[in-house]
Design a protein around this motif. Structure first.
Motif, PDB file in Angstrom:
ATOM      1  N   GLU A   2     -64.775  12.395 -24.881  1.00 60.31           N
ATOM      2  CA  GLU A   2     -64.150  11.140 -24.494  1.00 60.31           C
ATOM      3  C   GLU A   2     -64.109  10.191 -25.689  1.00 60.31           C
ATOM      4  O   GLU A   2     -65.057  10.120 -26.474  1.00 60.31           O
ATOM      5  CB  GLU A   2     -64.886  10.528 -23.307  1.00 60.31           C
ATOM      6  CG  GLU A   2     -64.795  11.414 -22.068  1.00 60.31           C
ATOM      7  CD  GLU A   2     -65.471  10.835 -20.855  1.00 60.31           C
ATOM      8  OE1 GLU A   2     -66.406  10.023 -21.038  1.00 60.31           O
ATOM      9  OE2 GLU A   2     -65.065  11.177 -19.729  1.00 60.31           O
ATOM     10  N   LYS A  53     -59.033   8.595 -20.111  1.00 58.37           N
ATOM     11  CA  LYS A  53     -59.368   9.678 -19.192  1.00 58.37           C
ATOM     12  C   LYS A  53     -58.220  10.675 -19.171  1.00 58.37           C
ATOM     13  O   LYS A  53     -57.061  10.318 -19.384  1.00 58.37           O
ATOM     14  CB  LYS A  53     -59.621   9.147 -17.775  1.00 58.37           C
ATOM     15  CG  LYS A  53     -60.808   8.191 -17.674  1.00 58.37           C
ATOM     16  CD  LYS A  53     -62.130   8.901 -17.970  1.00 58.37           C
ATOM     17  CE  LYS A  53     -63.297   7.930 -17.886  1.00 58.37           C
ATOM     18  NZ  LYS A  53     -64.582   8.598 -18.227  1.00 58.37           N
ATOM     19  N   SER A  54     -58.545  11.915 -18.904  1.00 55.69           N
ATOM     20  CA  SER A  54     -57.541  12.975 -18.875  1.00 55.69           C
ATOM     21  C   SER A  54     -57.436  13.581 -17.479  1.00 55.69           C
ATOM     22  O   SER A  54     -58.461  13.796 -16.817  1.00 55.69           O
ATOM     23  CB  SER A  54     -57.918  14.077 -19.878  1.00 55.69           C
ATOM     24  OG  SER A  54     -57.097  15.211 -19.718  1.00 55.69           O
ATOM     25  N   ARG A  55     -56.220  13.850 -17.053  1.00 54.25           N
ATOM     26  CA  ARG A  55     -56.052  14.580 -15.794  1.00 54.25           C
ATOM     27  C   ARG A  55     -56.007  16.089 -16.026  1.00 54.25           C
ATOM     28  O   ARG A  55     -55.823  16.862 -15.083  1.00 54.25           O
ATOM     29  CB  ARG A  55     -54.803  14.109 -15.058  1.00 54.25           C
ATOM     30  CG  ARG A  55     -53.487  14.385 -15.774  1.00 54.25           C
ATOM     31  CD  ARG A  55     -52.310  13.911 -14.962  1.00 54.25           C
ATOM     32  NE  ARG A  55     -51.046  14.205 -15.646  1.00 54.25           N
ATOM     33  CZ  ARG A  55     -49.950  14.600 -15.030  1.00 54.25           C
ATOM     34  NH1 ARG A  55     -49.948  14.778 -13.720  1.00 54.25           N
ATOM     35  NH2 ARG A  55     -48.842  14.827 -15.723  1.00 54.25           N
ATOM     36  N   ASN A  56     -56.124  16.493 -17.312  1.00 53.49           N
ATOM     37  CA  ASN A  56     -56.202  17.909 -17.664  1.00 53.49           C
ATOM     38  C   ASN A  56     -54.990  18.690 -17.178  1.00 53.49           C
ATOM     39  O   ASN A  56     -55.107  19.815 -16.691  1.00 53.49           O
ATOM     40  CB  ASN A  56     -57.498  18.532 -17.102  1.00 53.49           C
ATOM     41  CG  ASN A  56     -57.861  19.842 -17.775  1.00 53.49           C
ATOM     42  OD1 ASN A  56     -57.765  19.966 -19.000  1.00 53.49           O
ATOM     43  ND2 ASN A  56     -58.269  20.820 -16.999  1.00 53.49           N
ATOM     44  N   LYS A  79     -72.740  22.021 -19.888  1.00 52.56           N
ATOM     45  CA  LYS A  79     -71.468  21.613 -20.467  1.00 52.56           C
ATOM     46  C   LYS A  79     -70.816  22.775 -21.211  1.00 52.56           C
ATOM     47  O   LYS A  79     -71.421  23.364 -22.109  1.00 52.56           O
ATOM     48  CB  LYS A  79     -71.670  20.445 -21.431  1.00 52.56           C
ATOM     49  CG  LYS A  79     -72.041  19.137 -20.756  1.00 52.56           C
ATOM     50  CD  LYS A  79     -70.858  18.541 -20.006  1.00 52.56           C
ATOM     51  CE  LYS A  79     -71.192  17.166 -19.464  1.00 52.56           C
ATOM     52  NZ  LYS A  79     -70.066  16.600 -18.688  1.00 52.56           N
ATOM     53  N   ASP A 129     -66.217  15.042 -20.754  1.00 49.27           N
ATOM     54  CA  ASP A 129     -65.887  15.083 -19.334  1.00 49.27           C
ATOM     55  C   ASP A 129     -66.189  16.470 -18.774  1.00 49.27           C
ATOM     56  O   ASP A 129     -66.678  17.361 -19.489  1.00 49.27           O
ATOM     57  CB  ASP A 129     -64.439  14.646 -19.091  1.00 49.27           C
ATOM     58  CG  ASP A 129     -63.400  15.635 -19.602  1.00 49.27           C
ATOM     59  OD1 ASP A 129     -63.750  16.776 -19.960  1.00 49.27           O
ATOM     60  OD2 ASP A 129     -62.206  15.263 -19.628  1.00 49.27           O
ATOM     61  N   ALA A 130     -65.884  16.670 -17.504  1.00 48.86           N
ATOM     62  CA  ALA A 130     -66.233  17.926 -16.837  1.00 48.86           C
ATOM     63  C   ALA A 130     -65.450  19.114 -17.377  1.00 48.86           C
ATOM     64  O   ALA A 130     -65.854  20.262 -17.182  1.00 48.86           O
ATOM     65  CB  ALA A 130     -65.989  17.788 -15.332  1.00 48.86           C
ATOM     66  N   LYS A 131     -64.349  18.870 -18.087  1.00 47.66           N
ATOM     67  CA  LYS A 131     -63.524  19.947 -18.638  1.00 47.66           C
ATOM     68  C   LYS A 131     -63.786  20.186 -20.122  1.00 47.66           C
ATOM     69  O   LYS A 131     -63.066  20.936 -20.767  1.00 47.66           O
ATOM     70  CB  LYS A 131     -62.042  19.631 -18.414  1.00 47.66           C
ATOM     71  CG  LYS A 131     -61.657  19.485 -16.948  1.00 47.66           C
ATOM     72  CD  LYS A 131     -61.821  20.792 -16.185  1.00 47.66           C
ATOM     73  CE  LYS A 131     -61.311  20.646 -14.761  1.00 47.66           C
ATOM     74  NZ  LYS A 131     -61.467  21.922 -13.995  1.00 47.66           N
ATOM     75  N   ARG A 148     -63.745  17.886 -22.624  1.00 49.23           N
ATOM     76  CA  ARG A 148     -63.046  16.975 -23.532  1.00 49.23           C
ATOM     77  C   ARG A 148     -64.014  15.907 -24.019  1.00 49.23           C
ATOM     78  O   ARG A 148     -64.738  15.295 -23.233  1.00 49.23           O
ATOM     79  CB  ARG A 148     -61.878  16.314 -22.826  1.00 49.23           C
ATOM     80  CG  ARG A 148     -61.137  15.271 -23.694  1.00 49.23           C
ATOM     81  CD  ARG A 148     -60.240  14.403 -22.848  1.00 49.23           C
ATOM     82  NE  ARG A 148     -59.415  13.523 -23.656  1.00 49.23           N
ATOM     83  CZ  ARG A 148     -59.352  12.201 -23.501  1.00 49.23           C
ATOM     84  NH1 ARG A 148     -60.076  11.594 -22.573  1.00 49.23           N
ATOM     85  NH2 ARG A 148     -58.567  11.466 -24.263  1.00 49.23           N
TER      86      ARG A 148
END
Length: 260
Positions: free
Chosen positions: A15, A27-30, A82, A9-11, A13
């Motif tokens: 997946e 999915k993560s909300r970080n 990334k 993902d954009a942070k 992580r």
């Protein structure tokens, strides 16, 4: 080399693969965050050499870690856009012996010394009130077993990627098997070595940091494992029950190493 496609993902992580059966958040909300750390190999080398006698000059250490970083990014298909959190580490020769005793006698004291070196006003505490002897072993085929065999005979340098966030312990083990190649799932040896190199990995004044499981190892309890966790501005080592579930603040490391 990894022969599968993985997605980040954009942070940064990784997946969860669609085939994973154990609990992991899709999915993560970080919400739980690692601090913003610079990839400063010179600083890492100085922190390591303040605790361990490392048989590499600083420039040699930097070269070795840069090669591991390149290998990891190529293997995981990470392009320049990334960013993932990568922490270098060094582990000295540990010899043969019980893994829990090695933690008690060498690695946990090393983490404590490194933490005190940069945070003299705070503390590292081992909150597990008993000997660790007989309570830990590497899981065959997940990489930590290879690392344990390697450091029995000589030192290693390595790299830990903090990319398995919001996975249960068992889901992290499934994902590590899927990644395969030269990668392993961080356990007692590599994760402790990471905290010698980067004792502020969970030191976050403005956000809640995750905890880091030693999921590459099995313990003598079916539904519990050991971990490092921030407690305020302090760092602690302890055992926690997980009941094979997932929590938003749980994290695991993926590592690769090279024997020296």
């Amino acid at each position: 080399m990894s022969n599968i496609e993985v997605a980040f993902d954009a942070k940064g992580r990784l997946e969860p693969d669609a085939t994973i059966k154990s609990p992991a958040h899709l999915k993560s909300r970080n919400y739980f965050k690692f601090p913003d750390l610079e990839f400063d190999l010179s600083a890492s080398y100085k922190r390591i050499s303040a605790v361990f006698d490392i048989p590499l000059a600083e420039d040699e250490f930097v070269t070795e870690i840069q090669c591991l970083l390149k290998e990891s990014r190529v293997s995981l298909g990470l392009d320049d856009s990334k960013n993932v959190l990568a922490i270098p580490f060094y582990t000295p020769t540990l010899g043969d012996g019980d893994l829990g005793e090695i933690l008690d006698n060498t690695l946990i004291p090393a983490v404590g010394k490194s933490y005190q070196n940069i945070f003299p006003d705070y503390e590292f505490k081992n909150e597990f009130p008993h000997s660790l002897s007989g309570h830990l072993e590497s899981i065959p085929g997940l990489g930590h077993d290879r690392l344990e065999r390697a450091v029995a005979n000589g030192p290693v340098v390595g790299l830990c990627l903090c990319v398995l966030r919001e996975y249960s312990v068992h889901a992290a083990r499934e994902q590590a098997k899927i990644i395969g190649g030269n990668f392993g799932l961080a356990g007692a040896i590599d994760l402790s070595s990471v905290f010698v190199s980067q004792p502020d990995l969970l030191f976050h004044k403005n956000e809640y940091p995750p905890l880091m499981w030693m999921s590459g190892c099995q313990t003598s309890w079916d539904h519990a494992n050991f971990h490092y966790e921030a407690y305020g501005y302090n760092l602690m080592f302890n055992r926690r029950v997980h009941y094979d579930q997932v929590a938003e603040y749980w994290s695991h490391g993926v590592t690769l190493f090279k024997s020296l």
